[in-house]
Design a protein around this motif. Structure first.
Motif, PDB file in Angstrom:
ATOM      1  N   GLY A  15     -25.577-125.391 -38.892  1.00 43.85           N
ATOM      2  CA  GLY A  15     -26.735-125.644 -38.038  1.00 43.85           C
ATOM      3  C   GLY A  15     -27.848-124.636 -38.263  1.00 43.85           C
ATOM      4  O   GLY A  15     -29.028-124.990 -38.305  1.00 43.85           O
ATOM      5  N   LEU A  16     -27.479-123.378 -38.426  1.00 43.03           N
ATOM      6  CA  LEU A  16     -28.481-122.347 -38.709  1.00 43.03           C
ATOM      7  C   LEU A  16     -29.148-122.594 -40.061  1.00 43.03           C
ATOM      8  O   LEU A  16     -30.345-122.322 -40.227  1.00 43.03           O
ATOM      9  CB  LEU A  16     -27.833-120.956 -38.696  1.00 43.03           C
ATOM     10  CG  LEU A  16     -27.430-120.441 -37.320  1.00 43.03           C
ATOM     11  CD1 LEU A  16     -26.589-119.166 -37.468  1.00 43.03           C
ATOM     12  CD2 LEU A  16     -28.655-120.174 -36.459  1.00 43.03           C
ATOM     13  N   VAL A  19     -31.849-125.142 -39.517  1.00 45.57           N
ATOM     14  CA  VAL A  19     -33.006-124.538 -38.850  1.00 45.57           C
ATOM     15  C   VAL A  19     -33.772-123.625 -39.813  1.00 45.57           C
ATOM     16  O   VAL A  19     -35.007-123.675 -39.886  1.00 45.57           O
ATOM     17  CB  VAL A  19     -32.555-123.754 -37.592  1.00 45.57           C
ATOM     18  CG1 VAL A  19     -33.701-122.947 -37.004  1.00 45.57           C
ATOM     19  CG2 VAL A  19     -31.984-124.716 -36.553  1.00 45.57           C
ATOM     20  N   ALA A  22     -35.717-125.701 -42.283  1.00 40.71           N
ATOM     21  CA  ALA A  22     -36.873-126.326 -41.623  1.00 40.71           C
ATOM     22  C   ALA A  22     -37.993-125.315 -41.383  1.00 40.71           C
ATOM     23  O   ALA A  22     -39.168-125.635 -41.586  1.00 40.71           O
ATOM     24  CB  ALA A  22     -36.440-126.963 -40.304  1.00 40.71           C
ATOM     25  N   MET A  23     -37.635-124.117 -40.977  1.00 34.71           N
ATOM     26  CA  MET A  23     -38.655-123.086 -40.727  1.00 34.71           C
ATOM     27  C   MET A  23     -39.346-122.662 -42.021  1.00 34.71           C
ATOM     28  O   MET A  23     -40.560-122.471 -42.051  1.00 34.71           O
ATOM     29  CB  MET A  23     -38.019-121.873 -40.054  1.00 34.71           C
ATOM     30  CG  MET A  23     -37.594-122.128 -38.627  1.00 34.71           C
ATOM     31  SD  MET A  23     -36.656-120.759 -37.907  1.00 34.71           S
ATOM     32  CE  MET A  23     -37.837-119.428 -37.993  1.00 34.71           C
ATOM     33  N   LEU A  28     -37.377-131.008 -42.640  1.00 27.31           N
ATOM     34  CA  LEU A  28     -35.917-130.993 -42.583  1.00 27.31           C
ATOM     35  C   LEU A  28     -35.343-131.201 -43.980  1.00 27.31           C
ATOM     36  O   LEU A  28     -35.977-131.834 -44.821  1.00 27.31           O
ATOM     37  CB  LEU A  28     -35.417-132.092 -41.648  1.00 27.31           C
ATOM     38  CG  LEU A  28     -35.739-131.877 -40.171  1.00 27.31           C
ATOM     39  CD1 LEU A  28     -35.371-133.119 -39.365  1.00 27.31           C
ATOM     40  CD2 LEU A  28     -35.009-130.661 -39.637  1.00 27.31           C
TER      41      LEU A  28
END
Length: 122
Positions: A15-16, A19, A22-23, A28
């Motif tokens: 999950g990290l 993220v 995406a950042m 995504l």
């Protein structure tokens, strides 16, 4: 995605990784939707991430170049590959992530950050 999970910390790392990607990429890594029966359906990016990571990065870098951006850094690619490994037994641990080259690489100095964010600050 497997339904049986053995190590929840590895799920957190995955999950990290989503993220972080995406950042850094401003998109995504892949899209998920539902088929006509309500089952999860993933796009070609997901398939290439699981089966041929070089195609995954080639496609994302193609989009970046079209937007006038540089390709992803090798250390970033290595980190994301490890975090988004579909086999949880091969996936990086949080300790591995903390020790990664990209995470421990060069950082902007305060004045560089202010310069980069000037339009947002003013």
């Amino acid at each position: 995605i497997k339904k049986e999970v053995k190590d929840m910390k590895k799920v957190d790392v995955y999950g990290l990784g989503i993220v972080l990607f995406a950042m850094h990429a401003n998109c995504l890594p892949y899209d998920e939707g539902d088929d006509s029966e309500g089952n999860p359906k993933f796009d070609a990016f997901y398939d290439s991430l699981c089966n041929d990571k070089s195609k995954f990065w080639e496609a994302h870098n193609k989009f970046r170049k079209a937007e006038g951006k540089e390709e992803f850094e090798e250390d970033f690619v290595e980190l994301i590959n490890g975090m988004l490994e579909s086999d949880e037994n091969k996936r990086m641990s949080l300790e591995d992530v903390k020790k990664s080259k990209w995470l421990n690489g060069e950082c902007f100095e305060d004045d560089e950050v202010k310069y980069e964010l000037y339009d947002f600050i003013e």
